[in-house]
Enzyme design. Structure first.
Site, short mmCIF file in Angstrom:
data_model
loop_
_atom_site.label_atom_id
_atom_site.label_comp_id
_atom_site.label_asym_id
_atom_site.label_seq_id
_atom_site.Cartn_x
_atom_site.Cartn_y
_atom_site.Cartn_z
N PHE A 1 -21.32 72.86 30.22
CA PHE A 1 -21.74 74.36 30.29
C PHE A 1 -22.15 74.93 28.91
O PHE A 1 -23.32 74.87 28.82
CB PHE A 1 -20.53 75.06 30.74
N PHE B 1 -19.05 69.74 20.81
CA PHE B 1 -18.55 70.70 22.13
C PHE B 1 -17.80 69.92 22.94
O PHE B 1 -16.73 70.36 23.69
CB PHE B 1 -19.59 70.97 22.91
N THR C 1 -11.61 77.29 20.41
CA THR C 1 -11.42 78.37 21.50
C THR C 1 -10.47 79.71 20.66
O THR C 1 -9.46 79.08 20.17
CB THR C 1 -10.62 77.74 22.72
N ASP C 2 -10.44 80.86 21.35
CA ASP C 2 -9.64 81.88 21.13
C ASP C 2 -8.22 81.46 21.59
O ASP C 2 -7.28 82.10 21.13
CB ASP C 2 -10.14 82.99 21.47
N GLU C 3 -8.28 80.53 22.44
CA GLU C 3 -6.67 80.30 23.14
C GLU C 3 -5.88 79.41 22.06
O GLU C 3 -4.55 79.49 22.34
CB GLU C 3 -6.78 79.36 24.38
N TYR D 1 -4.11 72.47 26.88
CA TYR D 1 -5.37 72.41 26.50
C TYR D 1 -5.26 73.29 25.15
O TYR D 1 -5.97 72.36 24.21
CB TYR D 1 -6.18 73.23 27.85
N LYS E 1 -6.55 71.75 21.43
CA LYS E 1 -7.73 72.37 20.73
C LYS E 1 -7.32 72.46 19.22
O LYS E 1 -7.81 72.59 18.30
CB LYS E 1 -8.20 73.44 21.32
N LYS F 1 1.58 78.16 35.53
CA LYS F 1 2.64 77.98 34.71
C LYS F 1 2.52 78.21 33.06
O LYS F 1 1.30 78.02 32.71
CB LYS F 1 2.92 76.40 34.69
P1 NAD Z 1 -17.27 71.44 29.94
O1 NAD Z 1 -16.02 71.28 30.59
O2 NAD Z 1 -18.42 72.23 30.69
O3 NAD Z 1 -18.14 70.53 29.27
C1 NAD Z 1 -17.54 69.47 28.49
C2 NAD Z 1 -18.44 68.24 28.35
O4 NAD Z 1 -17.71 67.30 27.33
C3 NAD Z 1 -18.95 67.64 29.48
O5 NAD Z 1 -20.44 67.41 29.45
C4 NAD Z 1 -18.10 66.10 29.39
O6 NAD Z 1 -18.75 64.99 30.27
C5 NAD Z 1 -18.08 66.03 27.91
N1 NAD Z 1 -17.14 65.08 27.71
C6 NAD Z 1 -15.83 65.18 27.78
N2 NAD Z 1 -14.93 64.21 27.23
C7 NAD Z 1 -15.55 63.51 26.58
C8 NAD Z 1 -15.65 62.59 25.89
N3 NAD Z 1 -14.62 61.62 25.62
N4 NAD Z 1 -16.71 61.71 25.31
C9 NAD Z 1 -18.00 62.39 25.21
N5 NAD Z 1 -18.15 63.57 26.18
C10 NAD Z 1 -17.14 64.11 26.83
O7 NAD Z 1 -17.05 72.35 28.66
P2 NAD Z 1 -17.50 73.84 28.14
O8 NAD Z 1 -16.91 75.06 28.82
O9 NAD Z 1 -19.27 73.73 27.90
O10 NAD Z 1 -16.75 73.98 26.76
C11 NAD Z 1 -17.46 73.32 25.58
C12 NAD Z 1 -16.47 73.35 24.45
O11 NAD Z 1 -16.22 74.99 24.19
C13 NAD Z 1 -15.23 72.98 24.37
O12 NAD Z 1 -15.04 72.26 23.16
C14 NAD Z 1 -14.26 74.11 24.64
O13 NAD Z 1 -13.00 73.84 24.30
C15 NAD Z 1 -15.06 75.15 23.97
N6 NAD Z 1 -14.82 76.37 24.60
C16 NAD Z 1 -14.95 76.95 25.86
C17 NAD Z 1 -14.93 78.20 26.60
C18 NAD Z 1 -15.35 78.45 27.93
O14 NAD Z 1 -15.02 79.49 28.26
N7 NAD Z 1 -15.95 77.50 28.57
C19 NAD Z 1 -14.12 79.07 25.66
C20 NAD Z 1 -13.91 78.66 24.25
C21 NAD Z 1 -14.42 77.50 23.79
#
Ligand code: NAD
Length: 319
Positions: A11, A79, A123-125, A147, A151, A270
């Site tokens: 995403f 990411f 992440t803020d989490e 999770y 992180k 949970k």
């Molecule tokens: P997502 O789940 O949509 O995408 C994760 C991507 O990482 C996928 O394309 C997946 O194929 C790839 N991936 C997973 N494991 C892998 C591996 N071992 N090797 C290579 N690629 C791998 O995630 P997102 O929502 O786009 O989040 C991206 C980052 O932002 C993450 O680090 C997440 O912790 C952080 N984040 C997300 C949010 C949110 O609201 N979505 C908020 C804060 C932080």
């Protein structure tokens, strides 16, 4: 800049790749993604003929591959992660492996390639939950789910590689993102895709949990600004506009023409964190300002899911 972006079929990573290529004609990107259930090649399919973009299918835990790719890059923008809290509660192992070991593997490659710094998406989490007030960047970390613990573990690795080996870093801790291309397992797209199919939306507990929703474009703008201006250190990224889950659900009912019979209250998650809240004054002082207000952003997001059923239908979790 030559960027090695990990997780660029997900995403936020896919939005970031588009934004970075559009911002700077001198930027080229290699996207390393394992294509887990969350990775969607469609998210970057329009870049097929873009000479400044290359896709590599692979795992961030594959040390040899990562080292080879890092050699040709100036910086890693990381990411890739397992990202869904509910999945982490059912099966924490994959989270520890990808999020902690994967990050360490990338740090090692960055160090061996002589990179100046490492750009880590967190992440803020990691702060955990609080009833009132806002977390600042130097507050302690109290992650509560597998999770957020994974992180936080990743962040500790980033910190250790600076303290021990001198590899500088930038870390963003963003609040909950929403917008087009988000997997339908997550709260907002799950609600929208259910409502568009005349299904109910599951609401955990009473829906009073508070989240600070930021549009994915605003998050990517913050990442780009910090990357380009070479800011170091930790930055919270959010709107400072906490909303209860139930108030978000009700806005989505209105945007899809549904009523409250479409809400289904279910047993709470949970260990569910009650409220995430971060102070973003450090990021604002560095020059960032959000552009998308929540009502406009939700309207645009609903319109995108309405128009892109082919994208989300194969991935819906409420079949
Ligand atoms: P997502 O789940 O949509 O995408 C994760 C991507 O990482 C996928 O394309 C997946 O194929 C790839 N991936 C997973 N494991 C892998 C591996 N071992 N090797 C290579 N690629 C791998 O995630 P997102 O929502 O786009 O989040 C991206 C980052 O932002 C993450 O680090 C997440 O912790 C952080 N984040 C997300 C949010 C949110 O609201 N979505 C908020 C804060 C932080």
């Amino acid at each position: 800049m030559k960027l090695l972006v990990t997780g660029g079929c997900g995403f936020i990573g896919s939005h970031f790749i588009h934004l970075a290529l559009a911002k700077d004609a001198g930027t080229s990107i290699v996207n390393l993604d394992k294509l887990t259930y969350a990775g969607r090649p469609e998210n970057v399919a329009d870049l097929k003929n873009e000479p400044r973009y290359k896709f590599v299918k692979g795992d961030i835990c594959d040390a040899a591959l990562v080292r080879r790719l890092a050699k040709d890059a100036d910086i890693i923008v990381h990411f890739a992660a397992e990202t869904h809290v509910d999945r982490s509660i059912l099966s924490a192992g994959e989270f520890a492996k990808t999020d902690v070991l994967g990050t360490q593997t990338l740090l090692e490659a960055a160090l061996h390639s002589g990179h100046e710094r490492f750009f880590h998406i967190s992440t803020d989490e990691v702060y955990g939950s609080r009833k009132s007030g806002y977390f600042k960047e130097d507050d302690k970390l109290e992650p509560n789910s597998p999770y957020s613990a994974s992180k936080a573990g990743a962040e500790m690795m980033v910190r250790a590689y600076e303290h021990t080996y001198g590899l500088k870093n930038t870390i963003t801790r963003s609040s909950n993102n929403y917008g087009p291309n988000q997997h339908p397992e997550k709260f907002i797209p799950r609600a929208i895709t259910n409502l568009l199919r005349a299904r109910q939306i599951p609401i955990y507990g009473t829906g009073e949990q508070v989240r600070d929703w930021i549009h994915v474009r605003d998050n990517c703008e913050a990442i780009w600004m910090l990357l380009e201006k070479k800011h170091l250190g930790i930055f919270n990224v959010g709107m400072m506009d906490g909303q209860t889950n139930i108030s978000i659900a009700k806005r989505l009912l209105a945007l899809t023409g549904r009523d409250e019979t479409s809400l289904k209250y279910v047993e709470d998650r949970k260990g569910h964190d009650f409220r995430y809240a971060i102070d973003t004054s450090k990021l604002r002082a560095a020059g960032w300002k959000p552009q998308v207000n929540l009502d406009a952003g939700l309207k645009e997001t609903v319109a995108w899911y309405r128009a892109n059923q082919k994208w989300w239908e194969p991935a819906v979790i409420d079949k």
